[in-house]
Design a protein around this motif. Structure first.
Motif, short mmCIF file in Angstrom:
data_model
loop_
_atom_site.label_atom_id
_atom_site.label_comp_id
_atom_site.label_asym_id
_atom_site.label_seq_id
_atom_site.Cartn_x
_atom_site.Cartn_y
_atom_site.Cartn_z
N TRP A 44 2.17 5.87 -4.58
CA TRP A 44 1.83 5.77 -3.16
C TRP A 44 1.62 7.13 -2.51
O TRP A 44 0.91 7.22 -1.50
N VAL A 47 -1.99 8.20 -2.11
CA VAL A 47 -2.66 7.27 -1.19
C VAL A 47 -2.33 7.63 0.25
O VAL A 47 -3.22 7.67 1.11
N ILE A 48 -1.07 7.93 0.51
CA ILE A 48 -0.66 8.29 1.87
C ILE A 48 -1.28 9.62 2.28
O ILE A 48 -1.77 9.76 3.41
N MET A 51 -4.80 8.91 3.20
CA MET A 51 -4.92 8.18 4.47
C MET A 51 -4.67 9.09 5.67
O MET A 51 -5.21 8.85 6.75
N LEU A 62 -0.47 3.25 9.14
CA LEU A 62 -0.55 3.57 7.72
C LEU A 62 -0.43 2.32 6.87
O LEU A 62 -1.22 2.09 5.95
N ARG A 63 0.57 1.51 7.18
CA ARG A 63 0.81 0.31 6.39
C ARG A 63 -0.37 -0.64 6.45
O ARG A 63 -0.78 -1.21 5.43
N ILE A 66 -3.36 0.98 4.45
CA ILE A 66 -3.16 1.02 3.00
C ILE A 66 -3.21 -0.38 2.42
O ILE A 66 -3.90 -0.64 1.45
N ILE A 69 1.50 -2.16 0.51
CA ILE A 69 2.71 -1.35 0.45
C ILE A 69 3.76 -1.98 1.36
O ILE A 69 3.46 -2.38 2.48
N LEU A 74 6.97 2.39 2.01
CA LEU A 74 6.30 3.34 2.90
C LEU A 74 7.33 4.30 3.49
O LEU A 74 7.13 5.52 3.48
#
Length: 137
Positions: A44, A47-48, A51, A62-63, A66, A69, A74
């Motif tokens: 993750w 990915v974060i 983002m 964010l959640r 994405i 997740i 997170l």
């Protein structure tokens, strides 16, 4: 996704970027490159970072962006990233409280390897997926 033909044996492969580190002992357990690999070992984290490339975001944003997740994962990943100085957490004294996360300089610098990995996947991902599919048969 652009289709790029795989090089054949007659074509010369591009030289990868190489960083030389001083020796770290017989087992090189404290080699700095291992830390970089560990960062990407958390599925993750990249990915974060990706983002957050365009600026600060709230955890809920964010959640949603994405997808897939959990809130727990997170939160754990953002806390770890904050500990590693990859993101900065900003709290606003508002009612209700508001929190945003933004990449630090170190976090922004991770975008280079993330983009490079994305280019690699664009170039070779189909062949890897096809090989994995054959393996499952």
């Amino acid at each position: 996704m652009a289709s790029v033909p795989a090089p054949n044996a007659a074509q010369e492969l591009p030289k990868p970027i190489q960083v030389d580190y001083p020796p770290y002992g017989d087992y090189e357990s404290d080699c700095p490159a291992r830390m970089g690999v560990d960062l990407f070992g958390n599925s993750w984290l990249p990915v974060i970072v990706y983002m957050l490339r365009d600026g600060p975001m709230r955890p809920g944003e964010l959640r949603t962006a994405i997808g897939g997740i959990s809130q727990k994962m997170l939160t754990q990943t953002l806390r770890r990233m904050e500990q590693l100085t990859l993101v900065e957490r900003r709290r606003y004294a508002e009612a209700p409280p508001r929190v945003e996360y933004e990449l630090t300089v170190a976090g922004r610098d991770l975008l280079g390897p993330i983009y490079a990995l994305g280019a690699w996947v664009d170039k070779h991902g189909r062949a890897v997926n096809a090989a994995l599919a054959e393996e499952e048969d």
